[in-house]
Design a protein around this motif. Structure first.
Motif, PDB file in Angstrom:
ATOM      1  N   PHE A  19       0.851  -1.192   0.000  1.00 36.78           N
ATOM      2  CA  PHE A  19       0.000   0.000   0.000  1.00 36.78           C
ATOM      3  C   PHE A  19       0.886   1.241   0.000  1.00 36.78           C
ATOM      4  N   GLN A  20       0.761   2.044  -1.032  1.00 32.78           N
ATOM      5  CA  GLN A  20       1.641   3.203  -1.204  1.00 32.78           C
ATOM      6  C   GLN A  20       1.014   4.456  -0.591  1.00 32.78           C
ATOM      7  N   TYR A  21       0.805   4.440   0.718  1.00 35.51           N
ATOM      8  CA  TYR A  21       0.120   5.565   1.343  1.00 35.51           C
ATOM      9  C   TYR A  21       0.946   6.850   1.268  1.00 35.51           C
ATOM     10  N   THR A  22       2.228   6.790   1.537  1.00 36.67           N
ATOM     11  CA  THR A  22       3.058   8.004   1.577  1.00 36.67           C
ATOM     12  C   THR A  22       3.017   8.728   0.240  1.00 36.67           C
ATOM     13  N   GLU A  23       3.176   7.977  -0.857  1.00 31.48           N
ATOM     14  CA  GLU A  23       3.151   8.587  -2.180  1.00 31.48           C
ATOM     15  C   GLU A  23       1.791   9.210  -2.481  1.00 31.48           C
ATOM     16  N   LEU A  24       0.734   8.487  -2.112  1.00 27.05           N
ATOM     17  CA  LEU A  24      -0.621   8.998  -2.370  1.00 27.05           C
ATOM     18  C   LEU A  24      -0.912  10.235  -1.540  1.00 27.05           C
ATOM     19  N   ALA A  25      -0.478  10.232  -0.293  1.00 30.31           N
ATOM     20  CA  ALA A  25      -0.683  11.404   0.561  1.00 30.31           C
ATOM     21  C   ALA A  25       0.025  12.624  -0.019  1.00 30.31           C
ATOM     22  N   GLN A  26       1.222  12.419  -0.532  1.00 34.43           N
ATOM     23  CA  GLN A  26       1.949  13.519  -1.141  1.00 34.43           C
ATOM     24  C   GLN A  26       1.240  14.013  -2.393  1.00 34.43           C
ATOM     25  N   TYR A  27       0.711  13.073  -3.166  1.00 38.68           N
ATOM     26  CA  TYR A  27      -0.032  13.460  -4.371  1.00 38.68           C
ATOM     27  C   TYR A  27      -1.247  14.312  -3.999  1.00 38.68           C
ATOM     28  N   VAL A  28      -1.958  13.914  -2.960  1.00 39.03           N
ATOM     29  CA  VAL A  28      -3.116  14.685  -2.505  1.00 39.03           C
ATOM     30  C   VAL A  28      -2.690  16.092  -2.107  1.00 39.03           C
ATOM     31  N   ASP A  29      -1.604  16.200  -1.347  1.00 37.39           N
ATOM     32  CA  ASP A  29      -1.114  17.525  -0.940  1.00 37.39           C
ATOM     33  C   ASP A  29      -0.757  18.390  -2.148  1.00 37.39           C
ATOM     34  N   ASP A  30      -0.160  17.772  -3.154  1.00 41.52           N
ATOM     35  CA  ASP A  30       0.283  18.521  -4.324  1.00 41.52           C
ATOM     36  C   ASP A  30      -0.868  18.986  -5.209  1.00 41.52           C
ATOM     37  N   HIS A  31      -2.051  18.386  -5.038  1.00 40.33           N
ATOM     38  CA  HIS A  31      -3.176  18.702  -5.916  1.00 40.33           C
ATOM     39  C   HIS A  31      -4.355  19.305  -5.148  1.00 40.33           C
ATOM     40  N   GLN A  32      -4.055  19.966  -4.048  1.00 41.91           N
ATOM     41  CA  GLN A  32      -5.112  20.568  -3.239  1.00 41.91           C
ATOM     42  C   GLN A  32      -5.998  21.503  -4.049  1.00 41.91           C
ATOM     43  N   GLU A  33      -5.391  22.340  -4.864  1.00 47.24           N
ATOM     44  CA  GLU A  33      -6.171  23.355  -5.568  1.00 47.24           C
ATOM     45  C   GLU A  33      -7.164  22.740  -6.544  1.00 47.24           C
ATOM     46  N   GLU A  34      -6.788  21.624  -7.154  1.00 48.77           N
ATOM     47  CA  GLU A  34      -7.724  20.939  -8.046  1.00 48.77           C
ATOM     48  C   GLU A  34      -8.948  20.473  -7.267  1.00 48.77           C
ATOM     49  N   TYR A  35      -8.718  19.955  -6.070  1.00 50.44           N
ATOM     50  CA  TYR A  35      -9.820  19.470  -5.265  1.00 50.44           C
ATOM     51  C   TYR A  35     -10.710  20.622  -4.787  1.00 50.44           C
ATOM     52  N   VAL A  36     -10.091  21.736  -4.448  1.00 51.19           N
ATOM     53  CA  VAL A  36     -10.866  22.903  -4.023  1.00 51.19           C
ATOM     54  C   VAL A  36     -11.717  23.424  -5.174  1.00 51.19           C
ATOM     55  N   GLU A  37     -11.164  23.446  -6.379  1.00 54.60           N
ATOM     56  CA  GLU A  37     -11.929  23.924  -7.535  1.00 54.60           C
ATOM     57  C   GLU A  37     -13.093  22.999  -7.844  1.00 54.60           C
ATOM     58  N   ALA A  38     -12.903  21.707  -7.665  1.00 57.53           N
ATOM     59  CA  ALA A  38     -14.009  20.763  -7.872  1.00 57.53           C
ATOM     60  C   ALA A  38     -15.135  21.045  -6.881  1.00 57.53           C
ATOM     61  N   LEU A  39     -14.763  21.323  -5.629  1.00 58.97           N
ATOM     62  CA  LEU A  39     -15.774  21.656  -4.624  1.00 58.97           C
ATOM     63  C   LEU A  39     -16.445  22.981  -4.960  1.00 58.97           C
ATOM     64  N   ARG A  40     -15.684  23.928  -5.471  1.00 59.62           N
ATOM     65  CA  ARG A  40     -16.242  25.233  -5.844  1.00 59.62           C
ATOM     66  C   ARG A  40     -17.345  25.058  -6.904  1.00 59.62           C
TER      67      ARG A  40
END
Length: 504
Positions: A19-40
């Motif tokens: 399970f590659q949790y560390t890599e996935l967590a970093q990916y999530v951090d790096d793409h915060q703005e995309e997620y915020v725009e989706a919520l917007r």
């Protein structure tokens, strides 16, 4: 997100069956703005299920959900669940339910994620500091109607469990080949939760032998933490909602001309409402308190361990005094004891000014939050019999009509179930602490329907913060909860995949 983008993500992740949790967590951090725009984009849709004039927006919201799931590669359906009958007898099409499926391997667990994308009413003039339908980022908080309840949790489930998590596992021998999901994931997203989930009970009954036949576990994320500590929710109160209508004169009367000559409906109504609950909070309706399951020693210990600050709660609520002065008593009366709340009186003069009117007909709206071992049918009889007897003693010429319009049962889960053990492990991985085990004072009727109809095990996994202001002005979700909640869902589904089949 298209498959080419996903492939580039995969190249950045170590090819391993671990399970590659560390890599996935970093990916999530790096793409915060995309997620915020989706919520917007989602918050911008005024999907108010209580306003029939907003129904086109609600239909559009469901189409957006379906499109998002299609983009993730799911098998998606928009299911017609019928019509809603309005008080005037007209009918209105209910928003379609969205279902989706990712994976169908019978050797793996199947998880169904439930959520809703309708919202409570909101207007700037209600006291919002910002436009409620324009997601606004202020000091790390994302303000907007539905941001916490329930659009962010639904987006977290859809985007992350349907993209990053789908491609976590790879063949060692063929590192560029994608394997099956470690769990199968289904989605059930509705658009009428805030007004009682119209049509959804019938849908679940109809789909029990089809859509739900291979589901092992159901995950609901429609509640919040109690403090700054992450939480897992294992119970909700039910809700019996009543109308008490008192009718007298054939029309409204001038209080100067008729005051003192007629027995006023409002006086009768206030009189009977005063008999429901004492100033100290004791319910006065016979039989209600006697039906409540006693507080066990184990429950007392669980409540004692919960992180909860009375002074902070009092300050946040904006009151000088609470009903109870210690944590266990307050939590118990918030979660697992019934309460009576009077919500309003229809027909009474409520505008600014000094209108001198005697209303001809007034209707009180009140509810009783119910708990194990109370039953809505019994509560209905207890309340109606009691109010009619109280009204009869007034010997009023006016008429009383009592009706129960909602009868939602409470829900309670087994905290020792492997679903909750998986939840604790996921919280430990993401937040490096144990979660609070909490109950919810509100009502999520669909949880009990899932339990009764499907017989599946259910967990509630809160994402929202304790101070999000759900249903209130200036509703928000913090970036922290939104982003860390994304990681939690990823970690949790990995933990669920580890549950032994014998525990299903």
């Amino acid at each position: 997100m298209n498959l080419q983008t996903v492939h580039s993500i995969l190249l950045a992740i170590s090819y391993s069956q671990a399970f590659q949790y560390t890599e996935l967590a970093q990916y999530v951090d790096d793409h915060q703005e995309e997620y915020v725009e989706a919520l917007r984009d989602w918050v911008a849709v005024e999907s108010d299920s209580s306003n029939i004039f907003k129904r086109p927006e609600l239909h559009r919201m469901m189409e957006m959900v379906a499109q998002k799931l299609r983009e993730m590669g799911g098998t998606v359906e928009l299911v017609d669940i019928g019509e809603q009958e309005l008080p005037d007898g007209q009918t209105l099409a209910l928003p379609k339910v969205v279902t989706a499926q990712f994976g169908s391997d019978p050797s793996k667990h199947t998880v169904c994620v439930y959520g809703h994308v309708d919202v409570q009413p909101a207007k700037l003039e209600d006291g919002w500091a910002t436009n409620p339908y324009n997601l606004t980022d202020i000091k790390g908080n994302l303000y907007g109607r539905g941001a916490s309840d329930n659009k962010a949790p639904v987006l977290i489930a859809i985007i992350r469990t349907s993209t990053a998590f789908m491609w976590l596992y790879f063949y060692i021998s063929l590192p560029q080949t994608i394997t099956d999901l470690p769990v199968n994931v289904k989605f059930l997203i509705e658009g009428m939760e805030e007004t009682g989930s119209n049509g959804l009970d019938a849908f679940i009954l109809a789909q029990n032998d089809t859509f739900f036949s291979d589901v092992d576990y159901i995950i609901i994320s429609d509640c919040g933490w109690l403090s700054r500590r992450p939480a897992l929710t294992y119970g909700t109160r039910g809700n019996c909602y009543f109308f008490a209508e008192v009718e007298g004169p054939k029309q409204d009367l001038h209080s100067g001309v008729y005051g003192g000559t007629v027995i006023e409906p409002m006086t009768d109504l206030i009189g009977i409402l005063d008999t429901l609950i004492s100033p100290s909070g004791k319910i006065l309706i016979p039989g209600i308190r006697e039906a409540v399951a006693p507080l066990s020693d184990e429950e007392w210990k669980m409540y004692q361990d919960v992180e909860f600050n009375l002074d902070h709660y009092k300050n946040e609520t904006g009151v000088n005094q609470l009903m109870y002065n210690n944590k266990v008593d307050l939590l118990a009366h918030m979660w697992r004891y019934p309460t009576v709340s009077i919500h309003g009186i229809e027909g009474a003069f409520s505008d600014s000014g000094t209108k001198t009117v005697i209303p001809a007909k007034v209707t009180a709206k009140f509810s009783i939050r119910q708990v194990p071992d109370m039953d809505p049918a019994v509560v209905k009889k207890q309340v109606t019999d009691y109010l009619y007897s109280v009204f009869a003693k007034r010997k009023s010429p006016n008429s009383l009509k009592v009706t129960m319009v909602i009868g939602a049962k409470p829900w309670l889960a087994d905290t020792q179930h492997p679903l909750y053990e998986a939840g604790k492990a996921a919280v430990q991985r993401v937040f490096n602490m144990d979660p609070d085990m909490i109950r919810e004072g509100g009502t999520i009727p669909i949880a009990r329907t899932f339990q009764d109809v499907t017989g599946k095990s259910i967990i509630m996994m809160p994402i929202g913060g304790f101070d999000d202001g759900m249903h209130s002005q200036n509703e928000k979700i913090s970036r922290y909860n939104y982003i860390e909640g994304t990681k939690l869902f990823i970690a949790y589904l990995n933990e669920v995949a580890q549950i032994k089949s014998t525990s299903v």
